[in-house]
Design a protein around this motif. Structure first.
Motif, PDB file in Angstrom:
ATOM      1  N   VAL A  60      -9.104   1.863  -1.661  1.00  0.00           N
ATOM      2  CA  VAL A  60     -10.262   2.558  -2.226  1.00  0.00           C
ATOM      3  C   VAL A  60     -10.692   1.795  -3.477  1.00  0.00           C
ATOM      4  O   VAL A  60      -9.867   1.566  -4.373  1.00  0.00           O
ATOM      5  N   ARG A  66      -6.534   5.512   0.905  1.00  0.00           N
ATOM      6  CA  ARG A  66      -6.969   6.590   1.787  1.00  0.00           C
ATOM      7  C   ARG A  66      -6.171   6.451   3.077  1.00  0.00           C
ATOM      8  O   ARG A  66      -6.156   5.399   3.700  1.00  0.00           O
ATOM      9  N   GLU A  84      -6.352  11.309   0.271  1.00  0.00           N
ATOM     10  CA  GLU A  84      -6.664  10.360  -0.793  1.00  0.00           C
ATOM     11  C   GLU A  84      -5.534  10.439  -1.807  1.00  0.00           C
ATOM     12  O   GLU A  84      -5.216  11.518  -2.300  1.00  0.00           O
ATOM     13  N   THR A  86      -3.580   8.709  -5.207  1.00  0.00           N
ATOM     14  CA  THR A  86      -3.492   7.813  -6.354  1.00  0.00           C
ATOM     15  C   THR A  86      -2.118   8.028  -6.975  1.00  0.00           C
ATOM     16  O   THR A  86      -1.333   8.849  -6.497  1.00  0.00           O
TER      17      THR A  86
END
Length: 124
Positions: A60, A66, A84, A86
């Motif tokens: 991403v 993703r 998603e 992080t």
């Protein structure tokens, strides 16, 4: 549902070739070894801990990755399931519907249960 034939480790290791500004218009930062190790651990935990199919993994530009599960054409309600991820947050969605959002990444249970339910995986 179509499972990715490329192992999670290989997909994440493939992010190593991306350097800063890898995306158009100068976006996208390189993925550090620590980031790649975190993503591997998290996704391997979901796949092997919950029996979830291997997702297709994409970088991403704004950071993170993703993970995507493409549903069968007959699954009209949820054509795709997206995670998603992080280093600070996980967000699970189906189409335009947000299912789970968590900043406690040490607790995979919410994401695991939601994914197993949506993907109709038998939880052991």
């Amino acid at each position: 549902m179509k499972e990715c034939s490329i192992p999670i480790i290989d997909q994440i290791d493939g992010l190593e070739i991306l350097k800063d500004n890898w995306y158009s218009m100068g976006e996208g930062t390189a993925y550090s070894e620590a980031e790649r190790a975190f993503y591997k651990g998290y996704l391997l935990g979901l796949v092997f801990g919950w029996g979830i199919p291997i997702p297709f993994i994409y970088p991403v530009p704004s950071g993170g990755i993703r993970a995507e599960w493409d549903m069968e054409k007959s699954a009209v309600l949820y054509p795709e399931v997206l995670l998603e991820l992080t280093l600070h947050q996980a967000r699970l969605s189906c189409g335009d519907l947000d299912i789970v959002e968590s900043t406690n990444l040490t607790d995979m249970n919410k994401i695991g249960i939601a994914l197993a339910t949506i993907l109709k995986v038998e939880v052991k």
